[in-house]
Scaffold this active site. Sequence first.
Site, PDB file in Angstrom:
ATOM      1  CD  GLU A  84      -3.222   7.620  10.213  1.00 13.72           C
ATOM      2  OE1 GLU A  84      -2.724   7.201   9.164  1.00 13.72           O
ATOM      3  OE2 GLU A  84      -4.321   8.194  10.259  1.00 13.72           O
ATOM      4  CE1 TYR A 123      -3.339  -2.893   1.389  1.00 14.07           C
ATOM      5  CE2 TYR A 123      -1.592  -3.258   2.988  1.00 14.07           C
ATOM      6  CZ  TYR A 123      -2.759  -3.666   2.375  1.00 14.07           C
ATOM      7  OH  TYR A 123      -3.342  -4.851   2.754  1.00 14.07           O
ATOM      8  CB  CYS A 135      -6.191   5.334   9.026  1.00 20.80           C
ATOM      9  SG  CYS A 135      -6.915   4.135   7.882  1.00 20.80           S
TER      10      CYS A 135
END
Length: 366
Positions: free
Chosen positions: A358, A218, A324
């Site tokens: 986060e 990612y 997140c």
Amino acid sequence: MPQPQQHTADYSSAAYEAQLQQKLIRLNQDFASFNLPEISVFRSPEKHFRMRTEFRIWHERGTAMYVMFSQTDKRPYPIREFPIGSERINQLMPELMALVNRHECLRHKLFQVEFLTSLSNQALITLVYHKPLDEEWISAATDLRKQLNVEIIGRSRKQKILLERDHIIECLKVNGREYRYQQVEGSFTQPNARVCEQMLSWAQEQTRHTGGDLLELYCGNGNFTLPLAQNFDRVLATEISKTSVDSALYNSRLNQVENLQIARMSSEEFTQAMDGVREFNRLKHISLNDYRFSTIFVDPPRAGLDPATCHLAQRFDNIVYISCNPETLKDNLQTLTQTHQICTFAAFDQFPYTHHLECGVLLQRR
């Protein structure tokens, strides 16, 4: 338009600290079973921290205005200032709307305005319409671009008009070094640039003495990839979005990062490739057997890691996980801590005045 009640949001230091402490209390409660080390806390600026935002447009008596919608009764209320938005956004908001309201072709059927700004003071504005855009609009938007010194994009159904560039360049400082990033309209970028700098610095510190090769899943536009690359012999990064892959390659050249290869594929596909289940044309230029991976870095979407990717991560000596969504992080840690121990844990207040937090975790093999 219904007249909203006066909004008196408190952005004082005391108010900021109170909301952060509430989130940290909840975080400690939710992760109590993991016996976490002391959490490192990284704070956000209290105001002007959000680098991108979007507003719906309301039309009344021939005048356009920015609005948001009440979460309670869904009624629109005008936005005259936006304290959490960057200073550049707050500067541009009234200037843009004044110019839009002077030109019928810019104002007519304008539905939404999107702002993307940077710490380097660049800005891109996307104007979204419920009508086809013609030459008259292009002429007026070109003048608008010059007057505001911004990039302008026009969008309507099945139509995108790019006047000059579809991106801005952001400059982020990471442990004393500056990195430059192409940020493309419509693609994902971290909304809080100052907290992003702290996240990048933290991740770089966690891997400073690791060595070997790095696998990143990612990778997006290379946000973490570029600062991490200096800590490893080689980096292999994967990303599914073509736009993000193109930006990551551009950004690696922009920052002269030469030990990086990128494969456009999902984490699930990469797991199949690692296991020899499938061969992928997209990996023909990469020999996985040549890598000596010591570390995996993951920054997954809110859904977290799927079970196969979780098990893939367990093969690595070091796991750096940016999350997140603490809920899915907690679920993934149930699996990862079977083979790895949590060495460091960080909380980044990426979204002040919301319940979101986060997190960053470094895990090492037991």
